[in-house]
Design a protein around this motif. Structure first.
Motif, mmCIF file in Angstrom:
data_model
loop_
_atom_site.group_PDB
_atom_site.id
_atom_site.type_symbol
_atom_site.label_atom_id
_atom_site.label_comp_id
_atom_site.label_asym_id
_atom_site.label_seq_id
_atom_site.Cartn_x
_atom_site.Cartn_y
_atom_site.Cartn_z
ATOM 1 N N LEU A 26 21.326 -2.019 6.841
ATOM 2 C CA LEU A 26 22.718 -2.258 7.215
ATOM 3 C C LEU A 26 22.800 -3.026 8.525
ATOM 4 N N ALA A 27 21.933 -2.685 9.483
ATOM 5 C CA ALA A 27 21.940 -3.353 10.784
ATOM 6 C C ALA A 27 21.638 -4.841 10.644
ATOM 7 N N ARG A 28 20.615 -5.168 9.845
ATOM 8 C CA ARG A 28 20.261 -6.581 9.637
ATOM 9 C C ARG A 28 21.423 -7.339 9.012
ATOM 10 N N PHE A 29 22.018 -6.716 7.982
ATOM 11 C CA PHE A 29 23.117 -7.388 7.297
ATOM 12 C C PHE A 29 24.324 -7.576 8.209
ATOM 13 N N MET A 30 24.735 -6.499 8.916
ATOM 14 C CA MET A 30 25.931 -6.589 9.747
ATOM 15 C C MET A 30 25.729 -7.541 10.922
ATOM 16 N N ALA A 31 24.533 -7.569 11.484
ATOM 17 C CA ALA A 31 24.258 -8.517 12.574
ATOM 18 C C ALA A 31 24.416 -9.944 12.068
ATOM 19 N N GLY A 32 23.862 -10.208 10.884
ATOM 20 C CA GLY A 32 24.002 -11.540 10.307
ATOM 21 C C GLY A 32 25.442 -11.864 9.959
ATOM 22 N N HIS A 33 26.158 -10.879 9.390
ATOM 23 C CA HIS A 33 27.554 -11.086 8.988
ATOM 24 C C HIS A 33 28.442 -11.374 10.190
ATOM 25 N N TRP A 34 28.354 -10.525 11.229
ATOM 26 C CA TRP A 34 29.221 -10.700 12.390
ATOM 27 C C TRP A 34 28.818 -11.921 13.227
ATOM 28 N N ASP A 46 21.724 -2.168 -2.505
ATOM 29 C CA ASP A 46 21.695 -0.837 -3.136
ATOM 30 C C ASP A 46 21.457 0.263 -2.096
ATOM 31 N N ILE A 47 20.570 -0.003 -1.135
ATOM 32 C CA ILE A 47 20.300 0.993 -0.082
ATOM 33 C C ILE A 47 21.551 1.230 0.756
ATOM 34 N N ILE A 48 22.240 0.150 1.118
ATOM 35 C CA ILE A 48 23.454 0.282 1.938
ATOM 36 C C ILE A 48 24.530 1.056 1.184
ATOM 37 N N LEU A 49 24.720 0.740 -0.095
ATOM 38 C CA LEU A 49 25.755 1.413 -0.883
ATOM 39 C C LEU A 49 25.459 2.902 -1.043
ATOM 40 N N SER A 50 24.189 3.268 -1.039
ATOM 41 C CA SER A 50 23.831 4.695 -1.147
ATOM 42 C C SER A 50 24.093 5.453 0.146
ATOM 43 N N GLN A 51 24.314 4.724 1.243
ATOM 44 C CA GLN A 51 24.513 5.366 2.555
ATOM 45 C C GLN A 51 25.975 5.388 2.995
ATOM 46 N N VAL A 52 26.872 4.881 2.126
ATOM 47 C CA VAL A 52 28.275 4.714 2.521
ATOM 48 C C VAL A 52 28.906 6.013 2.996
ATOM 49 N N LYS A 53 28.557 7.157 2.392
ATOM 50 C CA LYS A 53 29.199 8.436 2.718
ATOM 51 C C LYS A 53 28.591 9.122 3.936
ATOM 52 N N ASP A 54 27.524 8.562 4.522
ATOM 53 C CA ASP A 54 26.905 9.198 5.694
ATOM 54 C C ASP A 54 27.908 9.300 6.842
ATOM 55 N N THR A 55 27.830 10.398 7.579
ATOM 56 C CA THR A 55 28.769 10.641 8.688
ATOM 57 C C THR A 55 28.689 9.547 9.742
ATOM 58 N N TYR A 56 27.464 9.146 10.069
ATOM 59 C CA TYR A 56 27.308 8.143 11.119
ATOM 60 C C TYR A 56 27.817 6.786 10.665
ATOM 61 N N ILE A 57 27.698 6.489 9.359
ATOM 62 C CA ILE A 57 28.237 5.235 8.821
ATOM 63 C C ILE A 57 29.754 5.208 9.003
ATOM 64 N N GLN A 58 30.398 6.318 8.710
ATOM 65 C CA GLN A 58 31.847 6.393 8.877
ATOM 66 C C GLN A 58 32.246 6.177 10.341
ATOM 67 N N LYS A 59 31.472 6.791 11.234
ATOM 68 C CA LYS A 59 31.742 6.616 12.659
ATOM 69 C C LYS A 59 31.557 5.151 13.076
ATOM 70 N N TYR A 60 30.531 4.556 12.508
ATOM 71 C CA TYR A 60 30.231 3.149 12.788
ATOM 72 C C TYR A 60 31.362 2.241 12.306
ATOM 73 N N ASP A 71 19.537 -7.819 -3.321
ATOM 74 C CA ASP A 71 20.050 -6.753 -4.190
ATOM 75 C C ASP A 71 19.479 -5.397 -3.779
ATOM 76 N N GLU A 72 18.213 -5.383 -3.382
ATOM 77 C CA GLU A 72 17.575 -4.122 -2.977
ATOM 78 C C GLU A 72 18.232 -3.549 -1.727
ATOM 79 N N ASP A 73 18.444 -4.396 -0.710
ATOM 80 C CA ASP A 73 19.103 -3.926 0.517
ATOM 81 C C ASP A 73 20.540 -3.498 0.234
#
Length: 315
Positions: free
Chosen positions: A295-303, A176-190, A172-174
């Protein structure tokens, strides 16, 4: 040793309900009949049928009743169809609505029966027009929309985060951190780059089929058997090579970003990993490790979890 092995086999058959009490007694008294019953089970297709007749009196009565009572025969066939369709529904070969139709209309069942030898997903794709439309949208239209629609990309990430929490890939903690970063420019590029990666998923399969078909057409002097073997070899070779047409497209896209933005630092890992098949899907999750570690840890695990389904032999 032999007595123990044969006795254990008889116990196993009783536990599996393959034999009744009378048959169990008979097999425990005769090693010959026990071995014969075992050998019957090795015979493909008809072995199980003969085992049922021999091992259980209720099955014998069932088959006799089917041969002598037309109404019983009809109800037995309906029951068998319903049992089979329930199995198809549980394995997602048919939808709930279609399962009811197939179980009530025998002609539909016999149309589906030859397709049941196919993998469950392919069976559903061939027999369900709505699923075929959804599959086409998911593979051909959705990736393009993800590339151009930022709101859809954000929702895509939110859905992945929600799924990650359900699958215990994300705390849940991770989350919340990811959801707070959704609008970052680099996240959008990613996320935009991930959409391109999704677009490249069918490229290798399409190219491999085209090459195989061209080979078949361009070599009419070869026998059909030889051409069929060669086509199969071409398809397998495309799946086993570490760099494929799809991974080349993916790698070239990352290289294009490096040149366009004149920025090697933010792509120094992805630009190399992107060219390799399978592990290339982890290129951007690994690239994000320094800037967005959660986000990196989660996406690596997800993909990685998604990728194991397409890795040949053992994911």
């Amino acid at each position: 040793l032999w007595s123990t092995m044969l006795g254990s086999a008889v116990t196993g058959w009783k536990v599996k309900n393959l034999i009744d009490d009378r048959a169990e007694e008979k097999f425990r008294d005769s090693k010959f009949f026990t071995i014969l019953f075992f050998l019957l089970g090795v015979i493909p297709l008809i072995g199980g049928f003969f085992r049922r007749i021999w091992g259980r009196a209720d099955w014998r009565r069932h088959y006799v009743e089917m041969l002598t009572n037309r109404d019983y025969f009809r109800r037995a066939i309906q029951g068998r169809i319903a049992e089979k369709v329930i199995g198809w529904y549980r394995s997602s070969r048919v939808s709930g609505e279609r399962a009811l139709k197939v179980s009530k209309q025998p002609w539909r069942f016999f149309c589906h029966l030859p397709l049941s030898i196919l993998p469950a997903g392919l069976h559903r794709l061939v027999s369900d027009r709505q699923r075929a439309k959804e599959w086409f949208y998911y593979l051909a239209i959705r990736p393009v929309r993800l590339y151009f629609d930022s709101d859809m990309r954000e929702q895509w990430l939110l859905d992945m985060v929600a799924e990650g929490k359900r699958n215990r890939l994300l705390t849940d903690e991770d989350a919340d951190i990811i959801l707070s970063q959704v609008k970052d420019t680099y996240i959008q590029k990613y996320l935009k780059s991930l959409a391109v990666h999704v677009c490249t998923l069918p490229v290798t399969q399409v190219v491999s089929v085209i090459v195989a078909v061209v080979f078949w057409v361009m070599n009419p002097e070869m026998s059909k058997e030889a051409r069929s073997i060669a086509m199969a070899g071409i398809l397998v070779a495309f799946q086993l090579t570490p760099i494929s047409p799809g991974s080349l497209v993916r790698g070239l896209y990352v290289l294009y970003l490096v040149i366009k933005e004149w920025n090697f630092k933010d792509y120094n890992i992805a630009v190399f990993l992107g060219f390799f098949k399978y592990i290339g899907y982890l290129a951007f999750p690994i690239q994000m490790t320094h800037r967005y570690p959660e986000l990196a840890r989660f996406m690596a695990g997800h993909w990685a979890t998604e990728a194991v389904h397409v890795v040949p032999v053992f994911g």
